[in-house]
Design an enzyme around this catalytic site. Structure first.
Site, PDB file in Angstrom:
ATOM      1  CE1 TYR A   1     -10.126  -8.558  -2.901  1.00 32.61           C
ATOM      2  CE2 TYR A   1      -9.156  -7.169  -4.583  1.00 32.61           C
ATOM      3  CZ  TYR A   1      -9.141  -8.321  -3.833  1.00 32.61           C
ATOM      4  OH  TYR A   1      -8.134  -9.236  -4.028  1.00 32.61           O
TER       5      TYR A   1
ATOM      6  CG  HIS B   1     -11.283 -13.931  -5.386  1.00 26.33           C
ATOM      7  ND1 HIS B   1     -11.805 -12.691  -5.153  1.00 26.33           N
ATOM      8  CD2 HIS B   1     -10.107 -13.947  -4.719  1.00 26.33           C
ATOM      9  CE1 HIS B   1     -10.978 -11.995  -4.384  1.00 26.33           C
ATOM     10  NE2 HIS B   1      -9.944 -12.744  -4.099  1.00 26.33           N
TER      11      HIS B   1
HETATM   12  N1  LIG Z   1      -6.168 -13.279  -4.813  1.00 30.77           N
HETATM   13  C1  LIG Z   1      -6.341 -13.073  -3.532  1.00 30.77           C
HETATM   14  O1  LIG Z   1      -6.960 -13.859  -2.834  1.00 30.77           O
HETATM   15  C2  LIG Z   1      -5.774 -11.818  -2.902  1.00 30.77           C
HETATM   16  C3  LIG Z   1      -5.640 -11.729  -1.509  1.00 30.77           C
HETATM   17  C4  LIG Z   1      -5.084 -10.560  -0.971  1.00 30.77           C
HETATM   18  C5  LIG Z   1      -4.680  -9.539  -1.813  1.00 30.77           C
HETATM   19  N2  LIG Z   1      -4.836  -9.660  -3.171  1.00 30.77           N
HETATM   20  C6  LIG Z   1      -4.393  -8.584  -4.097  1.00 30.77           C
HETATM   21  O2  LIG Z   1      -3.032  -8.278  -3.849  1.00 30.77           O
HETATM   22  C7  LIG Z   1      -2.878  -6.884  -3.610  1.00 30.77           C
HETATM   23  C8  LIG Z   1      -1.737  -6.626  -2.649  1.00 30.77           C
HETATM   24  O3  LIG Z   1      -1.867  -7.367  -1.454  1.00 30.77           O
HETATM   25  P1  LIG Z   1      -2.194  -6.711  -0.042  1.00 30.77           P
HETATM   26  O4  LIG Z   1      -2.752  -5.354  -0.237  1.00 30.77           O
HETATM   27  O5  LIG Z   1      -2.982  -7.721   0.703  1.00 30.77           O
HETATM   28  O6  LIG Z   1      -0.789  -6.682   0.712  1.00 30.77           O
HETATM   29  P2  LIG Z   1       0.616  -5.979   0.475  1.00 30.77           P
HETATM   30  O7  LIG Z   1       0.718  -5.411  -0.864  1.00 30.77           O
HETATM   31  O8  LIG Z   1       1.608  -6.989   0.922  1.00 30.77           O
HETATM   32  O9  LIG Z   1       0.588  -4.828   1.594  1.00 30.77           O
HETATM   33  C9  LIG Z   1      -0.346  -3.799   1.580  1.00 30.77           C
HETATM   34  C10 LIG Z   1      -0.238  -3.048   2.878  1.00 30.77           C
HETATM   35  O10 LIG Z   1       1.057  -2.460   2.983  1.00 30.77           O
HETATM   36  C11 LIG Z   1       0.977  -1.044   3.120  1.00 30.77           C
HETATM   37  N3  LIG Z   1       2.062  -0.496   2.271  1.00 30.77           N
HETATM   38  C12 LIG Z   1       2.149  -0.534   0.927  1.00 30.77           C
HETATM   39  N4  LIG Z   1       3.307   0.019   0.494  1.00 30.77           N
HETATM   40  C13 LIG Z   1       3.967   0.406   1.605  1.00 30.77           C
HETATM   41  C14 LIG Z   1       5.218   1.035   1.814  1.00 30.77           C
HETATM   42  N5  LIG Z   1       6.004   1.353   0.808  1.00 30.77           N
HETATM   43  N6  LIG Z   1       5.595   1.298   3.106  1.00 30.77           N
HETATM   44  C15 LIG Z   1       4.792   0.965   4.142  1.00 30.77           C
HETATM   45  N7  LIG Z   1       3.597   0.355   4.004  1.00 30.77           N
HETATM   46  C16 LIG Z   1       3.190   0.083   2.746  1.00 30.77           C
HETATM   47  C17 LIG Z   1      -0.403  -0.672   2.651  1.00 30.77           C
HETATM   48  O11 LIG Z   1      -0.892   0.448   3.360  1.00 30.77           O
HETATM   49  P3  LIG Z   1      -1.443   1.775   2.610  1.00 30.77           P
HETATM   50  O12 LIG Z   1      -2.479   1.311   1.632  1.00 30.77           O
HETATM   51  O13 LIG Z   1      -2.003   2.573   3.713  1.00 30.77           O
HETATM   52  O14 LIG Z   1      -0.242   2.376   1.946  1.00 30.77           O
HETATM   53  C18 LIG Z   1      -1.227  -1.916   3.000  1.00 30.77           C
HETATM   54  O15 LIG Z   1      -1.666  -1.867   4.338  1.00 30.77           O
HETATM   55  C19 LIG Z   1      -4.258  -6.455  -3.091  1.00 30.77           C
HETATM   56  O16 LIG Z   1      -4.474  -5.056  -3.257  1.00 30.77           O
HETATM   57  C20 LIG Z   1      -5.183  -7.289  -3.959  1.00 30.77           C
HETATM   58  O17 LIG Z   1      -5.376  -6.674  -5.216  1.00 30.77           O
HETATM   59  C21 LIG Z   1      -5.362 -10.780  -3.703  1.00 30.77           C
END
Ligand SMILES: NC(=O)c1ccc[n+]([C@@H]2O[C@H](COP(=O)([O-])OP(=O)(O)OC[C@H]3O[C@@H](n4cnc5c(N)ncnc54)[C@H](OP(=O)(O)O)[C@@H]3O)[C@@H](O)[C@H]2O)c1
Length: 323
Positions: free
Chosen positions: A56, A122
């Protein structure tokens, strides 16, 4: 915040993903001070599982998390990931034992800690037998550099082979109202083996919150720009699923984000969502899902949500999952 177990590891049942603070989504890296406040607020509200990865940024997200945890390291179950970056001169994925050893030292340094609580591969590296990778990780456990071992997006056969070498604590995989792929095969296997499921992108990369009405909202470097669910006709069709979540949320007196998380919490005490946000207000909103009780009728409506149009990853990323 209620606590649950991933294998033998106890965590608050809603975690925090920090990826979007530095990487992948519009606005990443634009306000590190607010990102750090968000991490601190999470800890104040009882979140313990903080999720980052070497890739990241690369590296900048671990550095940011390290800065945020400077005086609060002991309040956190700190998770990071290796294997998408090779430090040995190989191209592409590298989970060779030499790379694992180099990667962990870099993560420890950037995170400013003497140990990582949960260290994930990962993506499965087809060029390295999983036994060799987990063998190297087991040595790191013995040395006290990491406490628990995780896998991310590994397929069932790999999970079994890995677990036979050393107990695997958690599988991190995409799981949400619109990505239910782990349900038929992976989740039963994890339960058989006593492995927890950490649900990434639990808000459908923001889509399920009802706040994304057009892809014009995304900057050029936003990863969602070439995600099939966010493009063309699929995007338009998927607005229907978001509206269905909104309708349940109105009924439950909650927000769509809270409903998406509360639904995941109904899947079992071994499923831990890690919603990502870089804003204090959204962190507070998401964490409050811990207190939302959906009725059986609401859960049934969510179970019957219109399935998403389009795959949850683009073609290049799809080739790397389920191996
Ligand atoms: N293992 C893997 O391959 C992998 C892949 C993807 C992600 N991940 C991990 O999973 C975590 C979460 O997944 P993700 O960030 O991809 O997706 P997510 O949690 O489904 O969604 C995040 C998105 O939603 C927005 N958001 C969050 N809370 C909100 C709310 N209450 N209302 C409106 N919008 C909201 C955020 O924007 P803002 O930040 O602007 O609030 C961001 O753009 C990542 O941070 C990472 O640590 C792991």
């Amino acid at each position: 915040m209620k606590h649950v177990r991933l294998g033998d590891l106890e965590v608050g049942r809603i975690g925090l993903g920090t990826m979007g603070m530095s990487f992948a989504y519009t606005g990443a890296g634009s306000d590190d001070a607010e990102s750090i406040r968000t991490i601190h607020r999470a800890l104040d509200l009882g979140v313990t599982l903080i999720d980052t990865a070497e890739v990241y940024g690369p590296y900048t997200n671990e550095e940011l998390v390290g800065r945020a945890l400077k005086d609060r390291r002991d309040q956190v179950v700190l998770a990071t990931k290796f294997g998408m970056i090779s430090h040995t001169g190989r191209r592409g994925l590298d989970s060779g034992p030499g790379n694992v050893r180099t990667a962990v030292e870099g993560s420890l340094r950037r995170l400013g800690t003497g140990h990582i609580d949960l260290y994930y591969q990962h993506r499965v590296d087809p060029g390295t037998p999983i036994e060799d990778t987990v063998g190297a990780l087991a040595e790191l456990v013995a040395e006290g550099k990491i406490r628990y071992i995780g896998l991310s997006e590994a397929g069932p056969a790999t999970i079994r082979r890995a677990h036979a070498v050393h107990p695997i604590t958690a599988l991190q995989t995409e799981y949400s109202l619109w990505t239910r792929d782990p349900e038929p095969e992976t989740l039963p296997l994890l339960r058989e083996l006593g492995i927890g499921l950490v649900a990434y992108s639990p808000l459908g990369r923001g889509f399920l919150t009802g706040t994304i009405s057009s892809t014009e909202q995304f900057g050029d470097d936003d990863f969602r720009k070439d995600n099939p669910r966010f493009t063309g006709e699929n995007f338009e069709r998927n607005l229907r699923s978001a509206a269905e979540v909104e309708a349940v949320a109105a009924e439950a007196g909650a927000t769509p984000a809270q409903v998406a998380l509360a639904w995941l919490l109904t899947r079992g005490g071994d499923v831990v969502p890690i919603p990502g946000t870089k804003r204090v207000s959204r962190l507070e909103e998401n964490t409050a899902a811990d207190t939302i009780e959906l009725t059986p009728e609401q859960v049934a409506k969510l179970d019957g949500l219109t399935p998403a149009a389009g795959h949850h990853h683009n073609e290049a990323q799809t080739r790397l999952i389920g191996l």
